[in-house]
Design a protein around this motif. Structure first.
Motif, PDB file in Angstrom:
ATOM      1  N   VAL A   1       1.095  -0.822  -0.206  1.00 30.37           N
ATOM      2  CA  VAL A   1       0.045  -0.176  -0.286  1.00 30.37           C
ATOM      3  C   VAL A   1       1.209   1.029  -0.038  1.00 30.37           C
ATOM      4  O   VAL A   1       1.900   1.374   0.760  1.00 30.37           O
ATOM      5  CB  VAL A   1      -0.821  -0.463   1.133  1.00 30.37           C
TER       6      VAL A   1
ATOM      7  N   ILE B   1      -8.875  -1.010   5.885  1.00 31.55           N
ATOM      8  CA  ILE B   1      -8.393  -0.913   4.261  1.00 31.55           C
ATOM      9  C   ILE B   1      -8.807  -1.573   3.455  1.00 31.55           C
ATOM     10  O   ILE B   1      -9.585  -1.328   2.796  1.00 31.55           O
ATOM     11  CB  ILE B   1      -7.072  -0.761   4.925  1.00 31.55           C
TER      12      ILE B   1
ATOM     13  N   TYR C   1      -6.203   5.181   5.876  1.00 33.30           N
ATOM     14  CA  TYR C   1      -5.029   4.277   6.285  1.00 33.30           C
ATOM     15  C   TYR C   1      -4.885   5.367   7.317  1.00 33.30           C
ATOM     16  O   TYR C   1      -4.127   6.115   7.428  1.00 33.30           O
ATOM     17  CB  TYR C   1      -3.908   4.423   4.636  1.00 33.30           C
TER      18      TYR C   1
END
Length: 401
Positions: free
Chosen positions: A54, A325, A337
């Motif tokens: 991510v 998430i 996040y």
């Protein structure tokens, strides 16, 4: 054998011990002046740095160093991982993680279980296409470091696909590489900017003194010895923790961790402890610092080792933390996040952040303060957000105040 009376700790004492063990008492260098020595100090404290793909703020492996060092040059971490003499190598330690090379052979117990514990695609390719796996390994050893796409291209050149051949394709090559990586037959020489592993032989990546052990599984430490060493590494990184805390650091199973823990306590290498409000017994590293005060301020990655174990985070900080998430957007409570904000020795806020590189700003998409958060934490958070924006090469912080 009679064990000593457990050390009694208040929750605030345990919290401060944990923060010291994770490096939050170490002074930050001036912005932009961190050296490899500073980065190594963080590695020595935490011992594992989790990797995640991510990239909403930045790749997760860079954030724990920012939390402890402030504005630092991320190429230091790239160099520690990608160039000899390597200070960090990748393997399945907690999740996909960076660990010191000396830790790699201790994870042989996981490598030996590759055929049983790896994900289905890896197991199938090892079982159904052993010839392809051998060919993939040969290409990596001969020509690495190589990404999976480069391995496929090399195989296409050396072993052209035919209608009557294996029928191999990119997914099979990738599964073969991941099987070999899990099994400890090859390793990673780092990652590309697109987050692809660069597969290489053990001899090419691991320091010579580690590689001589790594290339011969018979010479790797016996598993019971490895479990003891991994539990001690975890204990040093925790300062104090329960069995659950310690074994989660390397994702050990109870039957792996408990005999190791019992022998370490019996030998006095770990000290029994009780923590106010905790039902489970705890264990104190005898060299753990016991500070009277912690004055820290840091934004923490969702994958920071301080807060991996969610039960521990709740017990130490009174902070119920959930990574959202994978939660549908309408059902999220705090955001996509979310980085907890550490102020003093408490987690006092949750910041849903996004590095908007197109606009050149750090966006605070939502901000939630914990009940009782001190007023002094607000300017401290603003300072930390500004520091992060500068570190990321962004112009300003915009969004929730």
């Amino acid at each position: 054998m009679t064990l000593p009376e457990p050390v009694r700790l208040s929750r605030s004492q345990a919290r401060r011990i944990a923060l010291a063990a994770q490096g939050f008492l170490d002074p930050r260098p001036a912005p932009g002046t961190a050296t490899m020595r500073h980065l190594q100090r963080v590695v020595d404290r935490v011992q594992i740095v989790q990797i995640d793909s991510v990239n909403v703020v930045t790749r997760s492996q860079y954030l724990p160093f920012f939390s402890r060092l402030g504005d630092y040059d991320t190429t230091l971490l790239d160099r520690a991982r990608d160039r000899a003499p390597r200070r960090l190598v990748e393997y399945w330690a907690h999740e996909a993680s960076l660990v010191p090379p000396s830790t790699w052979p201790l994870l042989d117990f996981r490598m030996q279980r590759a055929h049983a514990d790896a994900w289905g695609g890896m197991q199938r390719v090892a079982r159904e296409h052993p010839g392809l796996v051998a060919a993939v390994k040969a290409e990596v050893v001969a020509g690495g470091p190589l990404t999976s796409r480069q391995v496929e291209a090399a195989l296409e050149h050396d072993l052209p696909r035919g209608r009557e051949h294996w029928g191999w394709n990119w997914s099979l090559v990738k599964s073969a590489l991941e099987h070999l990586f899990w099994a400890g037959e090859i390793t990673s020489a780092g990652r590309t900017s697109q987050f692809e592993r660069r597969y290489a032989s053990l001899e090419r990546v691991l320091p010579r003194e580690v590689a001589t052990v790594a290339v011969d599984p018979v010479r790797r430490p016996p598993h019971d010895q490895a479990f003891r060493e991994l539990m001690m590494i975890a204990a040093r990184a925790h300062g104090v923790g329960t069995e659950q805390c310690l074994r989660d650091y390397f994702r050990l199973k109870p039957e792996q961790a408990r005999p190791a823990l019992a022998s370490l306590v019996a030998e006095g290498q770990l000290v029994p402890a009780t923590i106010e409000g905790w039902r489970r017994p705890a264990y104190l590293h005898p060299e753990a610092r016991r500070p009277r005060r912690v004055q820290a301020q840091a934004l923490l990655s969702p994958f920071d080792s301080l807060i991996w174990q969610r039960d521990r985070t709740a017990a130490l900080f009174g902070f119920d933390y959930r990574l959202e998430i994978y939660v549908p957007a309408p059902e999220r409570v705090h955001g996509y996040y979310v980085l907890p904000f550490l102020f003093g020795d408490e987690l006092v806020a949750r910041c849903d952040l996004k590095a908007d590189r197109a606009a050149g700003v750090l966006r605070v998409q939502s901000l939630h303060w914990e009940p009782g958060a001190p007023s002094e934490a607000r300017p401290a958070l603003a300072e930390e957000l500004s520091l992060m924006a500068r570190w990321l090469g962004l112009g300003e912080v915009v969004g929730a105040g």
